[in-house]
Each structure stands twice: as C-alpha cells, then as structure tokens.
Design an enzyme around this catalytic site. Sequence first.
Site, short mmCIF file in Angstrom:
data_model
loop_
_atom_site.label_atom_id
_atom_site.label_comp_id
_atom_site.label_asym_id
_atom_site.label_seq_id
_atom_site.Cartn_x
_atom_site.Cartn_y
_atom_site.Cartn_z
CG ASN A 47 82.81 0.07 90.28
OD1 ASN A 47 83.69 0.78 89.47
ND2 ASN A 47 81.69 0.19 90.89
N GLY A 48 85.79 1.68 90.99
CA GLY A 48 85.97 3.25 91.46
C GLY A 48 87.27 3.74 91.16
CB CYS A 103 84.27 -2.01 87.69
SG CYS A 103 85.64 -1.36 87.03
CG HIS A 123 70.77 31.39 63.79
ND1 HIS A 123 70.49 32.67 63.75
CD2 HIS A 123 69.35 30.92 64.28
CE1 HIS A 123 69.35 32.97 63.84
NE2 HIS A 123 68.78 32.03 64.21
CE LYS A 173 70.51 5.64 73.08
NZ LYS A 173 70.13 6.31 74.12
CE LYS A 190 72.00 0.61 81.37
NZ LYS A 190 71.26 1.50 80.06
CD GLU A 203 74.55 5.41 73.80
OE1 GLU A 203 73.29 5.57 73.80
OE2 GLU A 203 75.30 5.33 74.62
NE ARG A 244 77.95 -2.17 87.70
CZ ARG A 244 77.07 -1.41 88.26
NH1 ARG A 244 75.83 -1.71 88.18
NH2 ARG A 244 77.49 -0.50 88.85
CD1 TRP A 293 84.10 1.21 80.53
CD2 TRP A 293 85.12 2.81 81.92
NE1 TRP A 293 83.97 2.48 80.00
CE2 TRP A 293 84.54 3.33 80.55
CE3 TRP A 293 85.73 3.31 83.18
CZ2 TRP A 293 84.75 4.43 80.66
CZ3 TRP A 293 86.03 4.66 82.88
CH2 TRP A 293 85.47 5.34 81.56
CD GLU A 324 68.34 9.51 74.14
OE1 GLU A 324 69.30 10.13 74.47
OE2 GLU A 324 68.14 8.28 74.18
C1 F6R Z 1 73.05 6.78 76.62
C2 F6R Z 1 73.32 6.50 78.12
C3 F6R Z 1 73.91 7.22 78.84
C4 F6R Z 1 73.20 7.37 80.31
C5 F6R Z 1 74.17 8.15 81.22
C6 F6R Z 1 73.44 8.35 82.52
O1 F6R Z 1 72.33 5.76 76.04
O2 F6R Z 1 72.89 5.41 78.58
O3 F6R Z 1 74.04 8.53 78.32
O4 F6R Z 1 71.89 8.02 80.07
O5 F6R Z 1 75.41 7.86 81.35
O6 F6R Z 1 73.25 7.37 83.27
P1 F6R Z 1 72.19 6.94 84.50
O7 F6R Z 1 70.91 7.38 83.84
O8 F6R Z 1 72.54 5.68 84.82
O9 F6R Z 1 72.64 8.00 85.32
#
Ligand code: F6R
Length: 619
Positions: free
Chosen positions: A105-106, A2, A511, A492, A614, A495, A30, A78, A488
């Site tokens: 937010n929260g 949010c 395995h 990517k 985010k 997501e 966000r 969100w 990673e």
């Molecule tokens: C993936 C991504 C998330 C964040 C995770 C932690 O691309 O961005 O997996 O890495 O939510 O977020 P932060 O770094 O803000 O604690």
Amino acid sequence: MCGIVGYVGPNIDDKALTVVMEGLARLEYRGYDSAGVALINGPTVDVRKRAGKLANLQRAIQDVPMPAANTGIGHTRWATHGGPTDENAHPHYGGSDGKLAVIHNGIIENFHGLRTKLIAEGVQFRSETDTEVVAHLLARAYQEVGDLTKAMRTVVAHLDGAFTLLAVHADEPGVVVAARRNSPLVVGLGEGENFLGSDVAAFIGYTREALELDNDQIVTITADEAVVTGFDGTPAQGKSFHVDWDAEAAEKGGHASFMEKEILEQPLAVEATLLGRTDADGALVLDELRIPVEHLRSVNKIVVVACGTAFYSGMTAKYAIEHWTRIPTEVEMAHEFRYRDPVVDKRTLVVSISQSGETMDTLMAVKHARELGAQTISICNTHGATIPRESDAVLYTHAGPEIAVASTKAFTAQITACYVLGLYLAQLRGGSYADEAQQVMRELHAIPEKISQLLGQMDRVREIARFMADTRSVLFLGRHVGFPIALEGALKLKEIAYIHAEGFAAGELKHGPIALIEPGQPVFIVVPGPDTPHGLHGKVVSNIQEIRARGARTLVIAEEGDHDVEPFADEVIRVPQAPPLLEPLLTIIPLQVFACELATAKGLDVDQPRNLAKSVTVE
Ligand code: F6R
C-alpha cells in the site's frame, strides 16, 4: 487506500485462506478495483488475483480451489501505478521461481529508476506497478542473506516514498514480514495465531488485542510471536491496545448499505463523543490532551487542517471556536497548507481532523506544522492511526468504525469533538464564554435525541430523492454554519450519486451563481433558525425568494415553527429547533439521507462509489 491482510496460524485446513478473505471483505472499502491472495504451498507460493471487486477473486477461487495453508497475505487495491488489471493486481511475485510474493500500500517514489536498473540487468516485469520492483529487489536480497526479515531491511533502505509492504517466502513457511513508512499497518495478537492489517477491521473477527507500530519499523509475525525492529535492525516494541468495538459493529446489521447504517448511528456517535468529557460539576476535562495548560492558554492562532468531509467539519467548527474562544481560526485543506509557506509558530495550535487518521495530505500537513514549532492536536476516529501518533495530542471521536466511503457519522462526531475542544479552550482562557461552556455542553447533550427524532421523520426526504433519481444537477445554499453544510450536502451527492452538485454561500449567489438558476433547477437551502443573530434568517428567506422568482425548485431545510419560509418553498424539510451554532448537527442529516436514497434509487453501489477509496494514503 489499498487494504492489506497477513496471517500466520495453525495448520487447520483452509484457515489462512478464510482469515485473509474475511479480512479483505472487511477492508474492501479501502480500495476495490482488484484483489488478490497468496498462500504458502510447499515449495512455492500460490497466488490468485483478479481485476474488479473481491467477488471476482472469490469466484476464481471457487472455480479452482486454493491449497490448505497456515500462512497467507491478501490485498484489495486502489490503483496508482498501472490500471486495474489482473496483471497489476497484488500480490506480485519477485524473481522467477515463484517462491516470494509481495503486497503493498502506498507509493514507491523512486520506482522508475529502480525499475530501469532492474530491466537493464535482465529482470522481466509482469506488471506496470511500483510494487513489482520491490518484489524483485526482495527476491534478490533473499538470495544473498537467506532470511526474509533481513532481506526486507536491506530493501527498505533503497526505497523512497510511503509504503506498507508484506512479504512471504516459500522457504520460510509460517512467517510474514511487514514494513511500514508513513502508511497504515497494525498487528493483531491472537492465541497461536497472529495477524497484520491496514486497520483492525482486517482481524476484528478473531482478536481485539492489537499492536501499533511506529514509522520505519519492520514486524515479523509467526503463529507465536510478533517481533518488531527498526529499519536499522534495532529491537523495538509496538504499543499494545485493545479495540473497543467488535466484529458486529463492522457489519451491516440488516441495513441495505453501510452508509444507511452509519447515518442511523449518528445519535450514538455524537453521544459517545461527548461522553466522559465533563466532571461532576459539568466542567470540561480533557486529560487526554496532554498539552500543558499554560501552552493552550498562550495560543494566539488556530489552524484546522483536513480534507473532504473532515475539512467541512472544520469549516463548520470555525464559527463556534472563534465565537467561544476569540482566537483567530483558519481552516485549510491539508494539501494546500503545506505548500504555501504558512505563518505558523509555537503559539499556533494546529488541529487536524481525520476519520481514518491515515490521510496522507493531512499527515504531511501535521508534520510540517510540527517542523514549524506548532502544537498539534489530532481529532481522529481510528485508534492507533498514524496522524494521532504523529501529533502532540489526540481527541478521539467515538463514532465506531465507518466503513462506507461517504463519511456521515464521522462528520457529526468531528463537529462535536471540535466543539468540545473549542469549549475547553474557552473554559481555560476565561472570558464570557467560559461561563457559558457548561450551558452549551448541556445543549450538545440534547442533540443525539434530536437527531433520533429527525431520523424518524425522513420518509418525505426519501420520496423526494427517489423522485429526483434522474436529476442532472442540484445546488445547495447556506449561510454562516449552513454554508459548510451546503458544501457537504453537495459533496455527498457528487460522490455517491455522480450528480453534478455545488454548494454556495447564499450571500454569494448574486455575485455570479444565480446565473445557473433556470426553471425547474432543484436547490436545497439550509435556513438558519429565526433566532440567529444579525437577521441572517431574513436574509436567507430573501435569497429563497430571489431564486424562486427565477424558476428554481426550492427544497428548504428549516426549523420546526419557522413559517416565514413556507410561501417560497416547494418542499419544507423540518429539523428540530437548536441553538444556531449546533444546527449543523441536524441540518446535515436530511442531506445525507437524500444522497443515500437517490444513489440507491439509481441502482448505484452506495458504499463503494467509483474511483474512490475510504482512506487516501497517497498525496
Ligand atoms: C467524503 C469523504 C472524504 C474524506 C476525506 C478525508 O465522504 O469521506 O472526503 O472525508 O478523504 O478522510 P479522513 O477523514 O479519513 O482524513
């Protein structure tokens, strides 16, 4: 999660609406399943809100314009309680006279009991949200005390959970009141105008002077001042800071997506994170750590806590930190750490990694670590965020604002910062790696140039990605530091391209996972350089042969000059040579570019993938 904006300024036409809508556009990353705005308009508060992206709200306001106002609040959501509908979008009115509106937010954890009680007392709810409970409680409290700040103080005393709340009341034009507990909120200080935001991006187009608040504080802004008090009413002071980036840094600058822009910014992100961390003789100096040196010397265990991409940066760094410091290092997902009775004491150093500095899981892990007596260091990209404030020390990454939901430049900056920390600890503790720290720093300083070179040779990777737009499953293999890079790379792709993707340790293949290989299955393999100790290079080359023999289409990421991989690779993607521990800063680049290009080819919104936000400020 949010995005929240608040504004009070001069009475100039539609200034409040302009500021709030601009802020929402910058904060949309966000959360983007609905958006809304409230402006004080004479005897009532005018609210507009729409499900879907901000564009829907913008259209609604174009169709039926909102009044000129000098006070406004806005929200981009969100969803937690209640689906993404017009009714559940914020702001929410409290009471029935249209005078008070709230955004949030929260999560209000005790909302259910409060809501049941209010309903029993005859209050009619218009939404399924926990936020509306607060709105009605505030409206009642306001009727009793006739002052929005006091009403907020009364209400927060009854709330459990994590929240940032912003409220306006038509009888107090020119005032926005905000409260925060374990959820982000910063104040922007302008001239004759003041701002509130989930982060500084909300007001960066207007001011770079900001105020950070502590937990359990209320701030009341008017056009001329920002008054901070504790939840109990005690006067308090925010901590002021200057934002060292400008509005342009938070804009796309001609790129198709923020993600593309941020991938290209990695040379700068790594360079800036290394900057100023050595003295004239090349020794590491981390004055900002402010943990007594004797204490750091006595550390006998390091625990890294983080989530998602940040977790993979920690996994990558573990190899280097243990190697350089000889301190046993565990890396744990922050949400698991707290609930398993971890063995942590005052000689444990808990390093949290978070781009946003607001991730609730990570924040809670840090708090738990402190309760257990550990020293805590936050590696963070966001000035004034909650996690660094709750930690004993902070080492900022200087990647600049990261707007795309998929993290890229923060990842390479996080690995860099972890390496700086590892080398610093090695230097403090003496031993063979203390002498080598300066040499490794020199090698690190050469990395930004190598990333630039690599970014300049990504055409073939883009071609492969476009060609694979219809692929349903991609596997990623790596070994040693290449393993977290495989994880990673898979994250990517999942997501932003919504493709089934999995990362495996190459040694684990036999395995079980090798059963997944069938003719045509695309597999990326991150190959360690030929100089990697313990013959790892040869072992990974054998793994490539094993999957190729079973029909896999092998997409091999290998160092320039590594010819051993050629007979077994359908594609070789070259990366510049680097010492083994620094390779992840290069090998991740083609995987980021691949995911970004493939998602774009599928016509997806690369910056705002479905179901994600985010900054994850709920547990
Ligand atoms: C993936 C991504 C998330 C964040 C995770 C932690 O691309 O961005 O997996 O890495 O939510 O977020 P932060 O770094 O803000 O604690």
